[in-house]
Design a protein around this motif. Structure first.
Motif, PDB file in Angstrom:
ATOM      1  N   LEU A 187       0.830  -1.212   0.000  1.00  0.00           N
ATOM      2  CA  LEU A 187       0.000   0.000   0.000  1.00  0.00           C
ATOM      3  C   LEU A 187       0.861   1.257   0.000  1.00  0.00           C
ATOM      4  CD1 LEU A 187      -2.857  -1.009   2.445  1.00  0.00           C
ATOM      5  CD2 LEU A 187      -2.984  -0.732  -0.028  1.00  0.00           C
ATOM      6  N   LEU A 188       1.947   1.238   0.740  1.00  0.00           N
ATOM      7  CA  LEU A 188       2.852   2.382   0.748  1.00  0.00           C
ATOM      8  C   LEU A 188       3.480   2.572  -0.631  1.00  0.00           C
ATOM      9  CD1 LEU A 188       4.317   4.620   2.287  1.00  0.00           C
ATOM     10  CD2 LEU A 188       6.075   2.921   2.868  1.00  0.00           C
ATOM     11  N   ALA A 189       3.902   1.476  -1.261  1.00  0.00           N
ATOM     12  CA  ALA A 189       4.494   1.567  -2.598  1.00  0.00           C
ATOM     13  C   ALA A 189       3.480   2.098  -3.607  1.00  0.00           C
ATOM     14  CB  ALA A 189       5.009   0.201  -3.042  1.00  0.00           C
ATOM     15  N   LEU A 190       2.231   1.667  -3.508  1.00  0.00           N
ATOM     16  CA  LEU A 190       1.194   2.172  -4.413  1.00  0.00           C
ATOM     17  C   LEU A 190       0.922   3.659  -4.188  1.00  0.00           C
ATOM     18  CD1 LEU A 190      -1.337  -0.792  -4.458  1.00  0.00           C
ATOM     19  CD2 LEU A 190       0.083   0.019  -6.344  1.00  0.00           C
ATOM     20  N   GLN A 191       0.941   4.102  -2.947  1.00  0.00           N
ATOM     21  CA  GLN A 191       0.751   5.522  -2.671  1.00  0.00           C
ATOM     22  C   GLN A 191       1.887   6.350  -3.259  1.00  0.00           C
ATOM     23  OE1 GLN A 191       0.422   5.762   1.564  1.00  0.00           O
ATOM     24  NE2 GLN A 191      -1.762   5.249   1.578  1.00  0.00           N
ATOM     25  N   ILE A 192       3.110   5.865  -3.105  1.00  0.00           N
ATOM     26  CA  ILE A 192       4.264   6.591  -3.657  1.00  0.00           C
ATOM     27  C   ILE A 192       4.185   6.622  -5.173  1.00  0.00           C
ATOM     28  CG2 ILE A 192       6.775   6.518  -3.916  1.00  0.00           C
ATOM     29  CD1 ILE A 192       6.873   5.371  -1.037  1.00  0.00           C
ATOM     30  N   ALA A 193       3.857   5.485  -5.791  1.00  0.00           N
ATOM     31  CA  ALA A 193       3.756   5.436  -7.251  1.00  0.00           C
ATOM     32  C   ALA A 193       2.641   6.351  -7.739  1.00  0.00           C
ATOM     33  CB  ALA A 193       3.506   3.997  -7.709  1.00  0.00           C
ATOM     34  N   SER A 194       1.523   6.367  -7.043  1.00  0.00           N
ATOM     35  CA  SER A 194       0.417   7.230  -7.445  1.00  0.00           C
ATOM     36  C   SER A 194       0.821   8.700  -7.351  1.00  0.00           C
ATOM     37  CB  SER A 194      -0.790   6.967  -6.546  1.00  0.00           C
ATOM     38  OG  SER A 194      -1.817   7.869  -6.825  1.00  0.00           O
ATOM     39  N   ARG A 195       1.496   9.061  -6.284  1.00  0.00           N
ATOM     40  CA  ARG A 195       1.949  10.440  -6.122  1.00  0.00           C
ATOM     41  C   ARG A 195       2.907  10.836  -7.256  1.00  0.00           C
ATOM     42  NH1 ARG A 195       4.658  10.434  -1.067  1.00  0.00           N
ATOM     43  NH2 ARG A 195       2.709   9.616  -0.285  1.00  0.00           N
ATOM     44  N   GLU A 196       3.834   9.952  -7.584  1.00  0.00           N
ATOM     45  CA  GLU A 196       4.791  10.244  -8.654  1.00  0.00           C
ATOM     46  C   GLU A 196       4.100  10.336 -10.007  1.00  0.00           C
ATOM     47  OE1 GLU A 196       8.017  11.052  -8.338  1.00  0.00           O
ATOM     48  OE2 GLU A 196       7.645  10.975  -6.177  1.00  0.00           O
ATOM     49  N   LEU A 197       3.148   9.442 -10.279  1.00  0.00           N
ATOM     50  CA  LEU A 197       2.418   9.493 -11.550  1.00  0.00           C
ATOM     51  C   LEU A 197       1.585  10.769 -11.652  1.00  0.00           C
ATOM     52  CD1 LEU A 197       1.280   5.805 -12.040  1.00  0.00           C
ATOM     53  CD2 LEU A 197       2.879   7.098 -13.453  1.00  0.00           C
ATOM     54  N   ASN A 198       0.941  11.154 -10.572  1.00  0.00           N
ATOM     55  CA  ASN A 198       0.173  12.405 -10.590  1.00  0.00           C
ATOM     56  C   ASN A 198       1.081  13.601 -10.839  1.00  0.00           C
ATOM     57  OD1 ASN A 198      -2.306  11.237 -10.201  1.00  0.00           O
ATOM     58  ND2 ASN A 198      -2.224  11.412  -7.966  1.00  0.00           N
ATOM     59  N   SER A 199       2.250  13.606 -10.242  1.00  0.00           N
ATOM     60  CA  SER A 199       3.202  14.699 -10.452  1.00  0.00           C
ATOM     61  C   SER A 199       3.654  14.738 -11.909  1.00  0.00           C
ATOM     62  CB  SER A 199       4.400  14.518  -9.522  1.00  0.00           C
ATOM     63  OG  SER A 199       5.387  15.469  -9.805  1.00  0.00           O
ATOM     64  N   ALA A 200       3.972  13.574 -12.476  1.00  0.00           N
ATOM     65  CA  ALA A 200       4.398  13.523 -13.880  1.00  0.00           C
ATOM     66  C   ALA A 200       3.256  13.926 -14.804  1.00  0.00           C
ATOM     67  CB  ALA A 200       4.887  12.117 -14.219  1.00  0.00           C
ATOM     68  N   HIS A 201       2.039  13.509 -14.477  1.00  0.00           N
ATOM     69  CA  HIS A 201       0.878  13.853 -15.298  1.00  0.00           C
ATOM     70  C   HIS A 201       0.654  15.363 -15.307  1.00  0.00           C
ATOM     71  CE1 HIS A 201      -3.489  14.304 -16.120  1.00  0.00           C
ATOM     72  NE2 HIS A 201      -3.202  13.396 -17.047  1.00  0.00           N
ATOM     73  N   ARG A 202       0.781  16.002 -14.154  1.00  0.00           N
ATOM     74  CA  ARG A 202       0.628  17.454 -14.085  1.00  0.00           C
ATOM     75  C   ARG A 202       1.689  18.169 -14.920  1.00  0.00           C
ATOM     76  NH1 ARG A 202       1.142  17.405  -8.593  1.00  0.00           N
ATOM     77  NH2 ARG A 202      -0.485  16.023  -7.886  1.00  0.00           N
ATOM     78  N   LYS A 203       2.900  17.643 -14.910  1.00  0.00           N
ATOM     79  CA  LYS A 203       3.968  18.277 -15.681  1.00  0.00           C
ATOM     80  C   LYS A 203       3.737  18.134 -17.179  1.00  0.00           C
ATOM     81  CE  LYS A 203       7.505  17.809 -12.166  1.00  0.00           C
ATOM     82  NZ  LYS A 203       8.703  17.130 -11.730  1.00  0.00           N
ATOM     83  N   VAL A 204       3.124  17.039 -17.606  1.00  0.00           N
ATOM     84  CA  VAL A 204       2.890  16.806 -19.034  1.00  0.00           C
ATOM     85  C   VAL A 204       1.631  17.526 -19.503  1.00  0.00           C
ATOM     86  CG1 VAL A 204       2.296  15.014 -20.718  1.00  0.00           C
ATOM     87  CG2 VAL A 204       4.113  14.626 -19.068  1.00  0.00           C
ATOM     88  N   VAL A 205       0.568  17.516 -18.749  1.00  0.00           N
ATOM     89  CA  VAL A 205      -0.717  18.054 -19.189  1.00  0.00           C
ATOM     90  C   VAL A 205      -0.711  19.587 -19.155  1.00  0.00           C
ATOM     91  CG1 VAL A 205      -3.164  18.208 -18.583  1.00  0.00           C
ATOM     92  CG2 VAL A 205      -2.001  16.018 -18.587  1.00  0.00           C
ATOM     93  N   ARG A 206      -0.148  20.232 -18.199  1.00  0.00           N
ATOM     94  CA  ARG A 206      -0.179  21.694 -18.098  1.00  0.00           C
ATOM     95  C   ARG A 206       0.490  22.381 -19.280  1.00  0.00           C
ATOM     96  NH1 ARG A 206       0.764  22.788 -11.803  1.00  0.00           N
ATOM     97  NH2 ARG A 206      -1.375  22.450 -11.159  1.00  0.00           N
ATOM     98  N   PRO A 207       1.665  21.981 -19.692  1.00  0.00           N
ATOM     99  CA  PRO A 207       2.258  22.706 -20.823  1.00  0.00           C
ATOM    100  C   PRO A 207       1.419  22.606 -22.088  1.00  0.00           C
ATOM    101  CG  PRO A 207       3.951  21.455 -19.693  1.00  0.00           C
ATOM    102  CD  PRO A 207       2.621  21.079 -19.099  1.00  0.00           C
ATOM    103  N   ILE A 208       0.760  21.494 -22.348  1.00  0.00           N
ATOM    104  CA  ILE A 208      -0.057  21.351 -23.550  1.00  0.00           C
ATOM    105  C   ILE A 208      -1.283  22.242 -23.456  1.00  0.00           C
ATOM    106  CG2 ILE A 208      -1.488  19.754 -24.868  1.00  0.00           C
ATOM    107  CD1 ILE A 208       0.516  17.564 -24.144  1.00  0.00           C
ATOM    108  N   ALA A 209      -1.908  22.315 -22.340  1.00  0.00           N
ATOM    109  CA  ALA A 209      -3.113  23.128 -22.180  1.00  0.00           C
ATOM    110  C   ALA A 209      -2.799  24.608 -22.220  1.00  0.00           C
ATOM    111  CB  ALA A 209      -3.794  22.776 -20.856  1.00  0.00           C
ATOM    112  N   MET A 210      -1.615  25.018 -21.827  1.00  0.00           N
ATOM    113  CA  MET A 210      -1.273  26.433 -21.778  1.00  0.00           C
ATOM    114  C   MET A 210      -0.778  26.966 -23.124  1.00  0.00           C
ATOM    115  SD  MET A 210       0.558  26.607 -18.134  1.00  0.00           S
ATOM    116  CE  MET A 210      -0.089  28.003 -17.260  1.00  0.00           C
TER     117      MET A 210
END
Length: 119
Positions: A80-103
């Motif tokens: 569960l801890l590993a899944l939380q860390i992976a989810s946090r990292e994926l969300n961070s990467a997703h924000r970095k990829v999606v924001r530049p395209i939308a802007m």
């Protein structure tokens, strides 16, 4: 009489009365007649022995089950801890990829060519 002499007299050997040995043997024979043990007593004794043997034999198995359950819960917590860390990292990467395209603004002529091709 002094205390030592009284003690010696009190502890002096005395011969038993006549027939004492025969009376004792008769009483022992009468009281020690074989009495059948109640069946309930025997059954309960064997049940108690069986319960003790079962407890002794089952305790290592129960402890092994306890240890494996404890290890499984520890592994679950780690997953569960590993899944939380992976989810946090994926969300961070997703924000970095999606924001530049939308802007970034869309090219001006990109939408016009599609409209002309349909007419």
């Amino acid at each position: 009489m002094n205390p030592d002499a009284r003690l010696r007299n009190a502890l002096a050997p005395v011969d038993p009365p006549d027939g004492f040995a025969q009376r004792v043997r008769a009483r022992v024979a009468r009281d020690a007649a074989p009495m059948p043990a109640p069946a309930r007593s025997r059954v309960s004794r064997w049940m108690a022995i069986a319960a003790m043997v079962t407890a002794v034999l089952a305790s290592p198995l129960a402890y092994r089950e306890y240890e494996s359950r404890r290890e499984a819960l520890a592994a679950r917590a780690q997953i569960l801890l590993a899944l939380q860390i992976a989810s946090r990292e994926l969300n961070s990467a997703h924000r970095k990829v999606v924001r530049p395209i939308a802007m970034t603004p869309a090219p001006v002529g990109a939408g016009d060519s599609e409209k002309e091709g349909r007419q």
